[in-house]
Write a protein that holds these residues in place. Structure first.
Motif, PDB file in Angstrom:
ATOM      1  N   MET A  28      39.779  32.819  31.945  1.00 17.79           N
ATOM      2  CA  MET A  28      38.661  33.440  32.542  1.00 17.79           C
ATOM      3  C   MET A  28      37.564  32.417  32.705  1.00 17.79           C
ATOM      4  SD  MET A  28      38.740  36.527  33.459  1.00 17.79           S
ATOM      5  CE  MET A  28      37.135  36.953  33.730  1.00 17.79           C
ATOM      6  N   ALA A  78      36.361  33.837  38.555  1.00 13.35           N
ATOM      7  CA  ALA A  78      36.869  35.105  38.210  1.00 13.35           C
ATOM      8  C   ALA A  78      35.894  36.183  37.685  1.00 13.35           C
ATOM      9  CB  ALA A  78      37.960  35.193  37.060  1.00 13.35           C
ATOM     10  N   LEU A  79      35.040  35.723  37.133  1.00 16.12           N
ATOM     11  CA  LEU A  79      33.814  36.543  36.567  1.00 16.12           C
ATOM     12  C   LEU A  79      33.034  37.035  37.792  1.00 16.12           C
ATOM     13  CD1 LEU A  79      32.872  37.942  33.948  1.00 16.12           C
ATOM     14  CD2 LEU A  79      31.203  36.063  33.866  1.00 16.12           C
ATOM     15  N   LEU A 113      43.094  38.935  31.133  1.00 19.07           N
ATOM     16  CA  LEU A 113      42.799  40.167  31.054  1.00 19.07           C
ATOM     17  C   LEU A 113      43.924  41.159  30.439  1.00 19.07           C
ATOM     18  CD1 LEU A 113      40.697  40.129  34.397  1.00 19.07           C
ATOM     19  CD2 LEU A 113      39.846  40.591  31.984  1.00 19.07           C
ATOM     20  N   ALA A 131      43.476  34.211  34.846  1.00 22.24           N
ATOM     21  CA  ALA A 131      42.385  35.261  34.738  1.00 22.24           C
ATOM     22  C   ALA A 131      43.290  36.734  34.548  1.00 22.24           C
ATOM     23  CB  ALA A 131      41.352  35.145  35.766  1.00 22.24           C
TER      24      ALA A 131
END
Length: 68
Positions: free
Chosen positions: A47, A51-52, A22, A18
Protein backbone atom coordinates in the motif's frame (compact mmCIF):
# COMPACT_ATOMS: atom_id res chain seq x y z
CA UNK A 1 -15.04 1.48 -10.28
CA UNK A 2 -14.13 -1.94 -11.42
CA UNK A 3 -13.22 -5.07 -9.59
CA UNK A 4 -9.60 -5.74 -8.85
CA UNK A 5 -7.75 -8.90 -9.68
CA UNK A 6 -10.30 -11.57 -9.02
CA UNK A 7 -12.47 -10.08 -6.31
CA UNK A 8 -14.48 -7.32 -4.68
CA UNK A 9 -15.12 -3.76 -5.73
CA UNK A 10 -11.83 -2.11 -4.83
CA UNK A 11 -10.70 0.52 -7.36
CA UNK A 12 -8.70 -1.17 -10.14
CA UNK A 13 -6.34 1.82 -10.35
CA UNK A 14 -4.75 1.07 -6.99
CA UNK A 15 -2.57 -1.58 -8.59
CA UNK A 16 -1.91 -5.22 -7.96
CA UNK A 17 0.45 -4.86 -4.96
CA UNK A 18 -2.17 -2.82 -3.10
CA UNK A 19 -4.94 -5.26 -4.06
CA UNK A 20 -2.84 -8.16 -2.78
CA UNK A 21 -1.99 -6.33 0.45
CA UNK A 22 -5.63 -5.51 1.13
CA UNK A 23 -6.81 -9.03 0.28
CA UNK A 24 -4.15 -10.54 2.56
CA UNK A 25 -5.50 -8.33 5.37
CA UNK A 26 -9.04 -9.50 4.65
CA UNK A 27 -10.28 -6.42 2.76
CA UNK A 28 -11.93 -7.29 -0.54
CA UNK A 29 -14.71 -4.69 -0.65
CA UNK A 30 -14.57 -0.92 -0.48
CA UNK A 31 -17.16 -0.73 2.31
CA UNK A 32 -14.82 -2.75 4.55
CA UNK A 33 -12.34 0.13 4.41
CA UNK A 34 -14.77 2.83 5.52
CA UNK A 35 -13.77 4.10 8.95
CA UNK A 36 -10.44 2.27 8.90
CA UNK A 37 -7.31 4.18 9.80
CA UNK A 38 -5.28 5.53 6.88
CA UNK A 39 -2.16 4.96 8.98
CA UNK A 40 -3.16 1.30 9.50
CA UNK A 41 -3.64 0.76 5.77
CA UNK A 42 -0.31 2.38 4.88
CA UNK A 43 1.43 -0.16 7.12
CA UNK A 44 0.34 -2.95 4.76
CA UNK A 45 3.16 -4.05 2.47
CA UNK A 46 2.16 -2.96 -1.03
CA UNK A 47 0.00 0.00 0.00
CA UNK A 48 1.24 3.46 -0.84
CA UNK A 49 0.05 7.06 -1.00
CA UNK A 50 -1.33 6.68 -4.54
CA UNK A 51 -3.48 3.67 -3.63
CA UNK A 52 -4.64 5.36 -0.45
CA UNK A 53 -5.63 8.46 -2.41
CA UNK A 54 -7.66 6.42 -4.88
CA UNK A 55 -9.39 4.62 -2.04
CA UNK A 56 -10.22 7.96 -0.41
CA UNK A 57 -11.77 9.19 -3.67
CA UNK A 58 -13.79 6.00 -4.17
CA UNK A 59 -15.07 6.14 -0.59
CA UNK A 60 -15.96 9.83 -0.91
CA UNK A 61 -18.05 9.02 -3.98
CA UNK A 62 -20.11 6.78 -1.68
CA UNK A 63 -20.29 9.33 1.11
CA UNK A 64 -17.81 7.36 3.22
CA UNK A 65 -14.25 8.05 4.37
CA UNK A 66 -11.19 6.68 6.10
CA UNK A 67 -10.34 7.65 9.65
CA UNK A 68 -7.43 10.11 9.71
Amino acid sequence: MSAGPGEGDLPAGIGRPAHRALAAAGYTRLDQLAGRSARELLKLHGMGPKALGLIRIALAERGQSLED
